[in-house]
Design an enzyme around this catalytic site. Sequence first.
Site, PDB file in Angstrom:
ATOM      1  N   CYS A 344       0.796  -1.230   0.000  1.00 50.18           N
ATOM      2  CA  CYS A 344       0.000   0.000   0.000  1.00 50.18           C
ATOM      3  C   CYS A 344       0.830   1.283   0.000  1.00 50.18           C
ATOM      4  O   CYS A 344       0.499   2.219  -0.745  1.00 50.18           O
ATOM      5  CB  CYS A 344      -1.018  -0.007   1.132  1.00 50.18           C
ATOM      6  SG  CYS A 344      -0.553  -0.912   2.599  1.00 50.18           S
ATOM      7  N   ARG A 373       7.446 -10.518   5.994  1.00 54.55           N
ATOM      8  CA  ARG A 373       7.027 -10.195   7.359  1.00 54.55           C
ATOM      9  C   ARG A 373       7.690 -11.189   8.309  1.00 54.55           C
ATOM     10  O   ARG A 373       7.666 -12.404   8.058  1.00 54.55           O
ATOM     11  CB  ARG A 373       5.503 -10.267   7.512  1.00 54.55           C
ATOM     12  CG  ARG A 373       4.755  -9.295   6.615  1.00 54.55           C
ATOM     13  CD  ARG A 373       3.249  -9.417   6.771  1.00 54.55           C
ATOM     14  NE  ARG A 373       2.557  -8.603   5.781  1.00 54.55           N
ATOM     15  CZ  ARG A 373       1.246  -8.593   5.604  1.00 54.55           C
ATOM     16  NH1 ARG A 373       0.470  -9.350   6.369  1.00 54.55           N
ATOM     17  NH2 ARG A 373       0.689  -7.834   4.674  1.00 54.55           N
ATOM     18  N   GLN A 391       0.688 -11.600  -2.425  1.00 52.06           N
ATOM     19  CA  GLN A 391      -0.768 -11.471  -2.382  1.00 52.06           C
ATOM     20  C   GLN A 391      -1.285 -11.098  -3.769  1.00 52.06           C
ATOM     21  O   GLN A 391      -0.569 -10.480  -4.555  1.00 52.06           O
ATOM     22  CB  GLN A 391      -1.190 -10.371  -1.408  1.00 52.06           C
ATOM     23  CG  GLN A 391      -0.949 -10.688   0.054  1.00 52.06           C
ATOM     24  CD  GLN A 391      -1.378  -9.535   0.944  1.00 52.06           C
ATOM     25  OE1 GLN A 391      -1.181  -8.380   0.607  1.00 52.06           O
ATOM     26  NE2 GLN A 391      -1.952  -9.844   2.081  1.00 52.06           N
ATOM     27  N   ASP A 393      -2.744  -8.635  -4.495  1.00 48.89           N
ATOM     28  CA  ASP A 393      -2.987  -7.386  -3.788  1.00 48.89           C
ATOM     29  C   ASP A 393      -3.538  -6.330  -4.736  1.00 48.89           C
ATOM     30  O   ASP A 393      -3.140  -6.258  -5.907  1.00 48.89           O
ATOM     31  CB  ASP A 393      -1.661  -6.905  -3.183  1.00 48.89           C
ATOM     32  CG  ASP A 393      -1.858  -5.970  -2.008  1.00 48.89           C
ATOM     33  OD1 ASP A 393      -3.014  -5.766  -1.607  1.00 48.89           O
ATOM     34  OD2 ASP A 393      -0.850  -5.449  -1.506  1.00 48.89           O
ATOM     35  N   HIS A 395      -5.440  -2.091  -4.729  1.00 47.24           N
ATOM     36  CA  HIS A 395      -5.947  -0.920  -4.020  1.00 47.24           C
ATOM     37  C   HIS A 395      -6.833  -0.119  -4.959  1.00 47.24           C
ATOM     38  O   HIS A 395      -6.555  -0.026  -6.163  1.00 47.24           O
ATOM     39  CB  HIS A 395      -4.797  -0.066  -3.493  1.00 47.24           C
ATOM     40  CG  HIS A 395      -3.992  -0.772  -2.453  1.00 47.24           C
ATOM     41  ND1 HIS A 395      -2.864  -1.509  -2.765  1.00 47.24           N
ATOM     42  CD2 HIS A 395      -4.173  -0.905  -1.115  1.00 47.24           C
ATOM     43  CE1 HIS A 395      -2.377  -2.050  -1.655  1.00 47.24           C
ATOM     44  NE2 HIS A 395      -3.150  -1.697  -0.646  1.00 47.24           N
ATOM     45  N   LYS A 475     -12.217  -3.487   8.259  1.00 48.14           N
ATOM     46  CA  LYS A 475     -12.134  -4.373   7.101  1.00 48.14           C
ATOM     47  C   LYS A 475     -13.299  -5.352   7.076  1.00 48.14           C
ATOM     48  O   LYS A 475     -13.875  -5.694   8.110  1.00 48.14           O
ATOM     49  CB  LYS A 475     -10.814  -5.140   7.096  1.00 48.14           C
ATOM     50  CG  LYS A 475     -10.563  -5.995   8.328  1.00 48.14           C
ATOM     51  CD  LYS A 475      -9.198  -6.684   8.255  1.00 48.14           C
ATOM     52  CE  LYS A 475      -8.925  -7.489   9.521  1.00 48.14           C
ATOM     53  NZ  LYS A 475      -7.653  -8.233   9.445  1.00 48.14           N
ATOM     54  N   HIS A 521      -8.170  -1.145   0.432  1.00 45.43           N
ATOM     55  CA  HIS A 521      -7.228  -2.252   0.297  1.00 45.43           C
ATOM     56  C   HIS A 521      -8.063  -3.509   0.042  1.00 45.43           C
ATOM     57  O   HIS A 521      -9.030  -3.761   0.768  1.00 45.43           O
ATOM     58  CB  HIS A 521      -6.431  -2.463   1.582  1.00 45.43           C
ATOM     59  CG  HIS A 521      -5.733  -1.237   2.083  1.00 45.43           C
ATOM     60  ND1 HIS A 521      -4.357  -1.119   2.105  1.00 45.43           N
ATOM     61  CD2 HIS A 521      -6.210  -0.085   2.612  1.00 45.43           C
ATOM     62  CE1 HIS A 521      -4.024   0.059   2.621  1.00 45.43           C
ATOM     63  NE2 HIS A 521      -5.133   0.700   2.937  1.00 45.43           N
TER      64      HIS A 521
END
Length: 646
Positions: A344, A373, A391, A393, A395, A475, A521
Amino acid sequence: MDRLPARKLVEQKQKLDSDIVAIKVGDRIVDLHTPVPADTTFTIVRATDKEGLAVIRHSTAHVMADAVQKLFPGTKVTIGPAIEDGFYYDFDKPGGGFTEEDLAKIERTMLDVIGKDTPFRREAVTREQALSMFEKMGETFKVEIIRSIPEGEEISLYKHGTPPDAKDAKDEWVDVCEGPHVPSTGFLRAVKLTSVAGAYWRGDERNPMLQRIYGTAFPSKEALEEHLRLLEEAKLRDHRKLGKELDLFMFDPIAPAMPFFLPKGAHIYNSLVGYVRSLYAVHGYEEVITPQAFDPKLFRTSGHLGNYNENMYRLWTEDLLEEAGPAPTKGLQEDAFGLKPMNCPSHCIIFGARRRSYRELPWRVADFGRLHRYERGGVVHGLSRVRTFCQDDGHIFCTREQVASEIEKFIKLLYGVYKAFAFESIDIKLALRPDKRIGTDADWDMSETALREGLERAGLPFEILKGEGAFYGPKIEFHVLDALKRSWQLGTIQYDPNLPDRFELSYVGEDGKEHRPVMLHRAVLGSLERFMSVYIEHSGGNFPTWIAPIQAIVLTVSDKSEAYGRSVVDRLRAAGLRIDADFSGDKLGAKIRAARMHRAPYMLIVGPKDAEANTVSVRSRDKGELGAIPFEAFVKTLTEESVPPR
């Protein structure tokens, strides 16, 4: 206002049936022992309800702790909560851990306690009374728990083991606990201890190592037996076991908790990326590629440093080490680059790199970049919890007015993907603000309202999870039920007004003025590694044709058919199909047994008659014997099945 035990309230308003274990007051589960206002509005919680099952399991944990201390004097107790599939209790046992034989003894003693059907009793006490009692008992962990209870909060004890007409309490077992619990031990009709493991006190590796006993409990023996059957099936489907058998991935201590994907696993991995990427073109996403390492000021701006730094990997170079001087730790903390744990912040950099217009919104941006991570050693697990992952992922930068429709569109995309992977049951949960967060309460009010409206607009039921949101925004979580009836959280969409503010993002509105965008997100599969772990177990390694690393295996009846078998392989591969073969001198039965281990959708058995007729004798993994099929017809079938579902 008069207060009376919940049991009395139920008796006054309706019949107290034998399967009623508690009541629900608002969002709170209250057992029948607990006093409530006489005018309380409530709903009944039965043993077969989800909330009732949690009450049964928590009560069973108490009975287990009682049994442990009866059998192993000197053992100290800590906590024993109900969890998704059962319960556990952590113990400080002198002399080491528990054995399988110990578990069997504990279970038998539990059944003795349950058979006496003694009531659970609740008793409210002062902090001083509780501390005095557990200090005299030598329960040092309980003393620590009591000291951590906020001042002014009620402290309650739960006791069991004494019959109602007993004159003394010599067999009574007591724990400091807020409940809820079943009316009596006789409600615990079906229990099973499943395993033992080590666990640090309060999850901190600097604290003492405890022994954790896991178990489960159900309202009936039939439900317990079905659960145990599914557990055995889960062992057979364990993605770590199947990953090794199917040659999908491996781990090595040289890169702890970081998977190596082998050729077949890499095919599945890339197929997942390719499938989601193909949908992005339809749903209006643009894909970007962003760096792995960033100057720490990026993460200071985003809020990750200070809120997430304990989970981040930091980097430095030799020149930075030299500049840090004699006290390198402080210098490195301030100046060391960070491997990105999330995409992000870098997407915010792209959005803010030039002037934007409202006509460009919503801007949907996707990224398959690798993330890192630092997960503690005690929580990493196969592919489901790793330290490097990718991911699907994405946005969405949009106006506040566009949020509800964007959530609705995302849910449509997500449901289509889950259907493609045969996940039919989806539960939706709305996770609200956590204690550790950034942003104002007004921002959080607006964010939570927007997500609610998006779900309501989509006409979908959802459950509230208080305190479970991300530190930057609430979320929506999507939980799927797999073939073994286990729930997994995969997809998510999160509302974030904070990052656009921190990065000072803006767009020019219709009025010609600067406005702040909203950032959503979102991920459908979530971590691809974790999704693979779930999907391997959901499918049992029986992947559909379109994603299977091997779509068909060619087996020859004898050496005489090898030339034709090789021509079949060559022609199928020329058609873009993924084919393996066994041309060994083994007997056909042995070849078939070996081929089954690969779980390919098809086996093609070729012999002299197939060579003459240009056919293949087909065995389908899912449909059984299909007989001799003309070669071109089979190519057409396999080609059609190779197309990902829409």
